[in-house]
Scaffold this motif. Structure first.
Motif, PDB file in Angstrom:
ATOM      1  N   UNK A 136      22.459  -6.927  -5.544  1.00 19.01           N
ATOM      2  CA  UNK A 136      22.242  -8.076  -6.331  1.00 19.01           C
ATOM      3  C   UNK A 136      20.654  -8.144  -6.318  1.00 19.01           C
ATOM      4  N   UNK A 137      20.020  -8.369  -7.644  1.00 14.73           N
ATOM      5  CA  UNK A 137      18.916  -8.398  -7.788  1.00 14.73           C
ATOM      6  C   UNK A 137      18.575  -9.608  -8.691  1.00 14.73           C
ATOM      7  N   UNK A 138      17.481 -10.507  -8.507  1.00 18.67           N
ATOM      8  CA  UNK A 138      17.243 -11.444  -9.204  1.00 18.67           C
ATOM      9  C   UNK A 138      16.737 -11.061 -10.588  1.00 18.67           C
ATOM     10  N   UNK A 139      17.150 -11.679 -11.654  1.00 21.22           N
ATOM     11  CA  UNK A 139      17.067 -11.320 -12.969  1.00 21.22           C
ATOM     12  C   UNK A 139      15.553 -11.230 -13.487  1.00 21.22           C
ATOM     13  N   UNK A 140      14.659 -11.978 -12.636  1.00 20.63           N
ATOM     14  CA  UNK A 140      12.890 -11.820 -12.865  1.00 20.63           C
ATOM     15  C   UNK A 140      12.574 -10.901 -12.001  1.00 20.63           C
ATOM     16  N   UNK A 141      13.183 -10.068 -11.143  1.00 16.72           N
ATOM     17  CA  UNK A 141      12.513  -9.248 -10.315  1.00 16.72           C
ATOM     18  C   UNK A 141      12.733  -7.768 -10.957  1.00 16.72           C
ATOM     19  N   UNK A 173       0.961  -1.267  -0.210  1.00 14.94           N
ATOM     20  CA  UNK A 173      -0.017  -0.033   0.012  1.00 14.94           C
ATOM     21  C   UNK A 173       0.988   1.218  -0.077  1.00 14.94           C
ATOM     22  N   UNK A 174       2.080   1.009   0.269  1.00 18.68           N
ATOM     23  CA  UNK A 174       3.130   2.136   0.176  1.00 18.68           C
ATOM     24  C   UNK A 174       3.970   2.404  -0.860  1.00 18.68           C
ATOM     25  N   UNK A 175       3.798   1.530  -1.932  1.00 18.10           N
ATOM     26  CA  UNK A 175       4.517   1.289  -3.158  1.00 18.10           C
ATOM     27  C   UNK A 175       4.056   2.555  -4.178  1.00 18.10           C
ATOM     28  N   UNK A 176       5.171   2.925  -4.959  1.00 12.29           N
ATOM     29  CA  UNK A 176       4.765   3.997  -6.095  1.00 12.29           C
ATOM     30  C   UNK A 176       4.282   5.308  -5.578  1.00 12.29           C
ATOM     31  N   UNK A 177       4.797   5.688  -4.335  1.00 11.97           N
ATOM     32  CA  UNK A 177       4.344   6.912  -3.840  1.00 11.97           C
ATOM     33  C   UNK A 177       5.595   7.611  -3.198  1.00 11.97           C
ATOM     34  N   UNK A 178       6.790   7.168  -3.291  1.00 14.45           N
ATOM     35  CA  UNK A 178       8.045   7.788  -2.998  1.00 14.45           C
ATOM     36  C   UNK A 178       8.708   7.065  -2.104  1.00 14.45           C
ATOM     37  N   UNK A 179       7.955   6.269  -1.148  1.00 12.32           N
ATOM     38  CA  UNK A 179       8.644   5.813   0.145  1.00 12.32           C
ATOM     39  C   UNK A 179       9.905   5.015   0.037  1.00 12.32           C
ATOM     40  N   UNK A 180       9.952   4.316  -1.189  1.00 14.94           N
ATOM     41  CA  UNK A 180      11.159   3.354  -1.489  1.00 14.94           C
ATOM     42  C   UNK A 180      12.481   4.400  -1.791  1.00 14.94           C
ATOM     43  N   UNK A 181      11.865   5.646  -2.608  1.00 10.61           N
ATOM     44  CA  UNK A 181      13.033   6.525  -2.975  1.00 10.61           C
ATOM     45  C   UNK A 181      13.523   7.255  -1.856  1.00 10.61           C
ATOM     46  N   UNK A 182      12.548   7.506  -0.884  1.00  4.91           N
ATOM     47  CA  UNK A 182      12.997   8.327   0.243  1.00  4.91           C
ATOM     48  C   UNK A 182      13.807   7.508   1.274  1.00  4.91           C
ATOM     49  N   UNK A 183      13.466   6.250   1.410  1.00  6.41           N
ATOM     50  CA  UNK A 183      14.612   5.361   2.065  1.00  6.41           C
ATOM     51  C   UNK A 183      15.850   5.182   1.522  1.00  6.41           C
ATOM     52  N   UNK A 184      15.797   5.011   0.303  1.00  2.00           N
ATOM     53  CA  UNK A 184      17.073   4.909  -0.523  1.00  2.00           C
ATOM     54  C   UNK A 184      17.863   5.920  -0.472  1.00  2.00           C
ATOM     55  N   UNK A 185      17.314   7.207  -0.436  1.00  3.47           N
ATOM     56  CA  UNK A 185      18.152   8.569  -0.324  1.00  3.47           C
ATOM     57  C   UNK A 185      18.648   8.611   1.184  1.00  3.47           C
ATOM     58  N   UNK A 205      13.802  -2.103 -11.979  1.00  2.00           N
ATOM     59  CA  UNK A 205      13.426  -0.720 -12.351  1.00  2.00           C
ATOM     60  C   UNK A 205      13.833   0.159 -11.345  1.00  2.00           C
ATOM     61  N   UNK A 206      13.465   0.027  -9.951  1.00  2.00           N
ATOM     62  CA  UNK A 206      13.829   0.608  -9.041  1.00  2.00           C
ATOM     63  C   UNK A 206      15.214   1.046  -8.792  1.00  2.00           C
ATOM     64  N   UNK A 207      16.090   0.143  -8.865  1.00  2.00           N
ATOM     65  CA  UNK A 207      17.675   0.512  -8.882  1.00  2.00           C
ATOM     66  C   UNK A 207      18.160   1.362 -10.078  1.00  2.00           C
ATOM     67  N   UNK A 208      17.537   0.985 -11.146  1.00  2.00           N
ATOM     68  CA  UNK A 208      17.884   1.686 -12.291  1.00  2.00           C
ATOM     69  C   UNK A 208      17.631   3.326 -12.361  1.00  2.00           C
ATOM     70  N   UNK A 209      16.455   3.350 -11.778  1.00  2.00           N
ATOM     71  CA  UNK A 209      15.906   4.776 -11.566  1.00  2.00           C
ATOM     72  C   UNK A 209      16.640   5.517 -10.645  1.00  2.00           C
ATOM     73  N   UNK A 210      17.318   4.885  -9.424  1.00  2.00           N
ATOM     74  CA  UNK A 210      18.096   5.443  -8.797  1.00  2.00           C
ATOM     75  C   UNK A 210      19.481   5.457  -9.208  1.00  2.00           C
ATOM     76  N   UNK A 211      19.907   5.258 -10.437  1.00  2.00           N
ATOM     77  CA  UNK A 211      21.147   5.452 -10.870  1.00  2.00           C
ATOM     78  C   UNK A 211      22.149   4.427 -11.021  1.00  2.00           C
TER      79      UNK A 211
END
Length: 82
Positions: free
Chosen positions: A52-57, A23-35, A62-68
């Motif tokens: 390390x990310x599983x190939x099928x994940x 319920x907290x995905x896609x609203x910036x929570x992950x990005x805030x935690x990452x920063x 997408x999240x890691x790529x979005x964050x550089x």
């Protein structure tokens, strides 16, 4: 959610685990935690982070790529029951 990194050496950390309740995905929570994770690691002298990310994940990739992050060396996981 939570975010966890392992400090592997003086300058390197491994982005190990990150989880966000659906319920907290896609609203910036992950990005805030990452920063915040990056801010803490930088304050400890870390200047390189990998993950390390599983190939099928696809969502995680997408999240890691979005964050550089970019794909690095391809590895093969080897294992054996003993």
């Amino acid at each position: 959610g939570f975010s966890f990194s392992k400090i592997m050496s003086v300058k390197w950390a491994m982005g190990d685990t990150m989880a966000i309740l659906p319920q907290y995905r896609n609203i910036g929570v992950g990005t805030a935690l990452f920063k915040e994770r990056i801010k803490i690691l930088k304050s400890r002298g870390i200047d390189f982070i990998s993950s390390i990310v599983q190939e099928n994940a696809s969502r995680a990739r997408r999240f890691w790529r979005k964050n550089g992050f970019k794909e690095g060396v391809k590895l093969i996981w080897l294992e054996k029951n003993i």
